[in-house]
Design a protein around this motif. Structure first.
Motif, PDB file in Angstrom:
ATOM      1  N   MET A   1       8.231  13.091 -16.956  1.00 38.06           N
ATOM      2  CA  MET A   1       8.336  12.101 -15.869  1.00 38.06           C
ATOM      3  C   MET A   1       9.158  12.605 -14.678  1.00 38.06           C
TER       4      MET A   1
ATOM      5  N   ARG B   1       5.890  10.811 -11.748  1.00 41.39           N
ATOM      6  CA  ARG B   1       5.409   9.661 -12.521  1.00 41.39           C
ATOM      7  C   ARG B   1       4.828   8.655 -11.534  1.00 41.39           C
ATOM      8  N   GLY B   2       4.270   7.563 -12.100  1.00 37.97           N
ATOM      9  CA  GLY B   2       3.521   6.644 -11.246  1.00 37.97           C
ATOM     10  C   GLY B   2       2.067   7.087 -11.280  1.00 37.97           C
ATOM     11  N   ALA B   3       1.174   6.124 -11.491  1.00 34.23           N
ATOM     12  CA  ALA B   3      -0.216   6.483 -11.795  1.00 34.23           C
ATOM     13  C   ALA B   3      -0.872   7.422 -10.765  1.00 34.23           C
TER      14      ALA B   3
ATOM     15  N   ARG C   1       0.129  12.014 -20.747  1.00 33.46           N
ATOM     16  CA  ARG C   1       0.467  10.574 -20.761  1.00 33.46           C
ATOM     17  C   ARG C   1      -0.841   9.790 -20.907  1.00 33.46           C
TER      18      ARG C   1
ATOM     19  N   CYS D   1       9.279  -2.195 -11.660  1.00 38.91           N
ATOM     20  CA  CYS D   1       9.143  -0.735 -11.806  1.00 38.91           C
ATOM     21  C   CYS D   1       9.172  -0.070 -10.428  1.00 38.91           C
TER      22      CYS D   1
ATOM     23  N   ALA E   1       5.767   6.901  -6.387  1.00 40.67           N
ATOM     24  CA  ALA E   1       4.767   6.802  -7.459  1.00 40.67           C
ATOM     25  C   ALA E   1       3.391   7.275  -7.020  1.00 40.67           C
TER      26      ALA E   1
ATOM     27  N   THR F   1       1.813   1.906  -3.589  1.00 42.62           N
ATOM     28  CA  THR F   1       0.780   0.858  -3.665  1.00 42.62           C
ATOM     29  C   THR F   1       1.465  -0.500  -3.419  1.00 42.62           C
TER      30      THR F   1
ATOM     31  N   GLN G   1      13.264   2.578 -13.501  1.00 40.34           N
ATOM     32  CA  GLN G   1      12.603   3.072 -12.273  1.00 40.34           C
ATOM     33  C   GLN G   1      12.886   2.169 -11.073  1.00 40.34           C
TER      34      GLN G   1
ATOM     35  N   THR H   1      -0.250  -0.865 -10.730  1.00 35.65           N
ATOM     36  CA  THR H   1      -1.005  -0.858 -11.983  1.00 35.65           C
ATOM     37  C   THR H   1      -1.275   0.572 -12.431  1.00 35.65           C
ATOM     38  N   ASP H   2      -1.220   0.766 -13.724  1.00 37.51           N
ATOM     39  CA  ASP H   2      -1.587   2.068 -14.300  1.00 37.51           C
ATOM     40  C   ASP H   2      -3.056   2.105 -14.680  1.00 37.51           C
TER      41      ASP H   2
ATOM     42  N   ASN I   1       0.373  -2.482 -16.671  1.00 34.42           N
ATOM     43  CA  ASN I   1       1.442  -1.944 -15.821  1.00 34.42           C
ATOM     44  C   ASN I   1       2.718  -1.864 -16.657  1.00 34.42           C
ATOM     45  N   LYS I   2       3.770  -1.404 -16.046  1.00 33.74           N
ATOM     46  CA  LYS I   2       5.056  -1.180 -16.738  1.00 33.74           C
ATOM     47  C   LYS I   2       5.465  -2.378 -17.585  1.00 33.74           C
TER      48      LYS I   2
END
Ligand code: MRU
Length: 363
Positions: free
Chosen positions: A50, A53-55, A90, A164, A170, A176, A203, A243-244, A254-255
């Motif tokens: 990480m 990180r972040g989608a 991940r 998050c 991210a 976003t 985060q 959102t992931d 999401n987180k």
């Protein structure tokens, strides 16, 4: 976005062309350090640990990981193996698979000697597309925030709660969920952000608070359990999260903790928006609860905590009794029925199959 007045992105090709550089996010907010990644293994480690990180940024880093792999061996076998290594880093953010499939669609048809150069070009264009996508999310989200501000009679700060870090850190740039916030702030709307600390990795407290501070956006860090209480007192006008992975039916992964915020928002009539770039929408799955793999991370992230101590150094300390087991699910799923709308680069739509297919008919 700017750090100390200097424009930065979160990932870029090194000036000598032979490596990728990132901001090591594990060291923020206490130190701003950039890191050079020269191998596929280093890119995979940066995603797994990480450092990035972040989608959307995970996707961009995977694209550059394939460039580093192709520079050494661009055969079908080597690229398939590199894709496997990156995909294993991940499991939840769909942008990782999206970026690898996007890269491979470009590289696979090419003769081997042309692949390395094409990989660098495609990774750079993925990054440019991410920046443009997030800027568009910011413009559509600005309209949402402007409406909320008008509904409030233009009085007092516009209070936005986020969870998050779905800011520029991210993504490649803009973020976003925070892109609408930056756009609103820049447009003169007096936005104030409630920043959920976002245990266990914090985060929110370490990254969201840092980047909002760098841009001069007023914000307050709150403990994860405070959101519902603030909503009950009318102190939250809008929630916006990232959102992931969002399903074709609008369920939002999401987180961890996002779901509880959505429940509290529904109970208090607070609009709950999700900023979702097309690269985070997985049209191959319908049911977020049963079809999205939820990453389970190491229990030490729950039992230990890091921070700056009195002498200025960073230390890690234990929070729990030595024998207490801990569980660390990194994400949860918010059912579509709790989501007011999805803010995408193509506009705002209901969190539903009809809403998404209206904006993405080709998918
Ligand atoms: O575990 P992380 O830090 O990668 O999780 C990040 C999030 O959950 C973000 O909200 C999500 O990736 C959206 S990022 C624009």
């Amino acid at each position: 976005m700017k750090v100390g007045g200097r424009p930065y992105r979160t990932i870029w090709r090194a000036a000598d062309g032979g490596a990728v550089e990132i901001i090591d996010q594990t060291l923020l907010p206490h130190a701003f350090v950039t890191l050079r990644l020269e191998t596929l293994g280093a890119a995979a480690e940066a995603i797994r640990a990480m450092r990035v990180r972040g989608a959307p940024l995970i996707g961009a880093a995977a694209a550059y990981g394939l460039c580093l792999a192709a520079a050494v061996d661009a055969s079908d076998f080597a690229l398939a193996e590199a894709s496997r290594v990156l995909l294993a880093t991940r499991p939840t953010a769909i942008n990782l698979r999206w970026a690898i499939e996007t890269m491979m669609a470009t590289l696979a048809p090419l003769p081997e000697p042309e692949r390395a150069a094409a990989a660098w070009q495609r990774a750079a264009s993925i990054c440019e597309e991410d920046v443009a996508t997030n800027a568009a999310i910011g413009r559509h989200g600005l309209a949402v925030l402007r409406e909320a501000w008008t509904a409030k009679g233009g009085q007092g700060p516009l209070n936005v709660l986020t969870h998050c870090n779905a800011g520029w850190l991210a993504t490649v740039d803009w973020g976003t969920a925070l892109s609408p916030v930056y756009h609103a702030h820049d447009a003169g709307i007096p936005v104030h952000v409630w920043v959920d600390e976002t245990r266990p990795r914090n985060q929110g407290a370490s990254l969201t608070a840092w980047e909002l501070g760098q841009h001069g956006v007023p914000h307050t860090v709150i403990v994860d359990n405070a959101g519902g209480h603030l909503m009950q007192r009318g102190l939250v006008d809008v929630c916006i999260v990232g959102t992931d992975r969002t399903t074709r039916t609008g369920d939002v992964c999401n987180k961890i903790g996002t779901y509880l915020k959505a429940l509290a928002a529904r109970d208090n009539n607070v609009p709950f928006y999700v900023a979702a770039p097309g690269s985070s929408i997985d049209f191959s799955v319908r049911d977020g609860l049963t079809e999205i793999p939820i990453e389970e991370r190491d229990a030490t992230e729950v039992t230990m905590i890091s921070g700056r101590i009195a002498d200025g150094s960073v230390a890690t300390v234990m929070l729990t009794p030595p024998g207490s087991p801990a569980r660390n699910d990194a994400f949860d799923v918010t059912p579509a029925r709790l989501v007011t709308g999805l803010i995408t680069e193509r506009g705002v739509c209901p969190a539903s199959e009809a809403g998404l297919s209206g904006l993405y008919p080709e998918r």
